[in-house]
Design a protein around this motif. Structure first.
Motif, short mmCIF file in Angstrom:
data_model
loop_
_atom_site.label_atom_id
_atom_site.label_comp_id
_atom_site.label_asym_id
_atom_site.label_seq_id
_atom_site.Cartn_x
_atom_site.Cartn_y
_atom_site.Cartn_z
N PHE A 1 0.82 -1.21 0.00
CA PHE A 1 0.00 0.00 0.00
C PHE A 1 0.86 1.26 0.00
N TYR A 2 0.38 2.28 -0.69
CA TYR A 2 0.87 3.64 -0.46
C TYR A 2 -0.23 4.63 -0.78
N ILE A 3 -0.07 5.82 -0.27
CA ILE A 3 -1.03 6.90 -0.54
C ILE A 3 -0.32 8.03 -1.27
N VAL A 4 -1.09 8.80 -2.00
CA VAL A 4 -0.59 10.01 -2.67
C VAL A 4 -1.50 11.15 -2.24
N THR A 5 -0.91 12.23 -1.74
CA THR A 5 -1.70 13.38 -1.33
C THR A 5 -1.91 14.34 -2.50
#
Length: 387
Positions: A267-271
């Motif tokens: 998983f990763y997030i991008v703002t």
């Protein structure tokens, strides 16, 4: 297999190519340098490579650059459609061992060189800042600094105050220090793959997409041919670069090739943009399990949680190309807490997207490289290799 041994030191590590972001542009770019439909499926090749991700295309590029060009690369879908397209493109030279650090340095130097030659890899030399919360971690960084000097990798031990100057976004009151590697950076893995494809094809390598390996024919422990859904290819060498599918491909020969590898959800997030400077260094907080990089004025943040979530218990679905797995915010929570702890200002940032994509892992987290002992004979030139 002497040709592969002679070029093995040139192969890129790719271990730090975990996790890039998703997007339509990335998926569209994958087909720019794909198969040459005029080539068709050849009847013979000295080397058959299975897998059109960044590893398989790198093998094709390096073998072709060494002078061996009778190569066919087979990709069951489209180039970079498995894991490569969603990798985060972190290029860090200091790894857990001196050997893997040497390989990563080679990768970094290759990418920088190709970028200077006008090939668009998305290379950005923003540096890496690896931070330590414990004295034990700082001891390990000192060990890395020692082998960095031997390998010629510019590195510097830094204090919490230095860390704040290098990356003002970071919280530093719980840090013992860190190590700064100014030559590190980031790339776009899909662009790297397309460049490898382009350069390999220029030297005569054949790239065949939408071609699935059905069987690896062997005789007296020697590779004879590869059966595909587009026909049979006689060959001397078979290289398994199938990534997520490497274990399944290993079972397609008799005797079966053992490939100890399984996929986990990553998983990763991008703002959304939040005024993050373009040249913000890549940050690795190993004690918090996370990595961070600038992405389009925002932050891409992910990591490797202490308890992983395995994927594909019943096998990888057919046509799993450019696909993601379902979001799992509960599982990501342990990483999200550490991301917000290290960059407190992100508490006010808006999240643009989460990406959950499968990543392959071995039991010791090291790459599987070399000739298979199951299909190989001394003094023979018909071998099965894994990369």
């Amino acid at each position: 297999m002497s040709f592969l041994r002679n070029t093995r030191s040139k192969f890129s590590s790719f271990l730090d190519l975990s996790h890039l972001n998703s997007g339509t542009v990335r998926r569209q770019a994958c087909s720019l340098n794909g198969s040459d439909e005029s080539v068709g499926n050849p009847k013979h090749a000295q080397v058959v490579i299975c897998g059109g991700g960044v590893v398989g295309t790198s093998v094709a590029y390096h073998l072709a650059a060494s002078g061996l060009t009778d190569i066919t690369l087979l990709e069951q879908g489209r180039v970079s459609c498995g894991t490569t397209w969603h990798a985060a493109g972190l290029i860090g030279q200091l790894k857990g061992t001196m050997l893997s650090s040497e390989m990563s340095k080679y990768s970094r130097d290759l990418y920088a060189s190709l970028e200077q030659q006008g090939h668009g890899l998305g290379w950005k030399q923003c540096g890496s800042l690896n931070v330590a919360r414990t004295k034990g971690r700082m001891t390990f960084f000192k060990r890395q600094l020692a082998w960095a000097k031997v390998l010629g990798i510019e590195s510097h031990l830094v204090t919490p105050q230095d860390i704040k100057e290098l990356c003002p976004l970071l919280r530093d009151d719980d840090l013992e220090g860190g190590i700064w590697i100014p030559g590190d950076g980031v790339v776009s893995p899909t662009d790297v793959t397309n460049v490898f494809v382009k350069l390999a094809k220029e030297k005569g390598v054949k790239i065949v997409e939408n071609c699935k390996v059905k069987k690896v024919d062997t005789e007296n422990r020697k590779v004879k041919a590869v059966e595909t859904d587009l026909g049979r290819i006689e060959c001397q060498y078979f290289v398994n670069c199938a990534g997520l599918w490497a274990r399944q491909v290993g079972k397609l020969s008799i005797p079966r090739i053992i490939v100890p590898l399984h996929s986990c959800e990553h998983f990763y997030i991008v703002t959304k943009p939040c005024q993050v400077p373009n040249m913000t260094p890549v940050v690795r907080d190993y004690d918090g399990y996370i990595y961070l990089r600038e992405w389009s004025g925002g932050i891409l943040g992910g990591g490797f949680e202490p308890v992983a979530k395995p994927a594909f218990f019943d096998g990888i679905p057919d046509k799993f190309e450019f696909q993601q797995l379902p979001d799992d915010w509960d599982h990501f929570q342990v990483l999200l807490e550490q991301i917000l702890h290290r960059i407190p200002s992100l508490n006010d940032a808006e999240i643009r997207s989460m990406l959950n994509g499968p990543e392959s892992f071995t039991p010791d987290a090291m790459p599987i490289m070399g000739e298979s002992p199951q299909v190989r004979q001394p003094r023979d030139n018909n071998s099965y290799s894994i990369l």
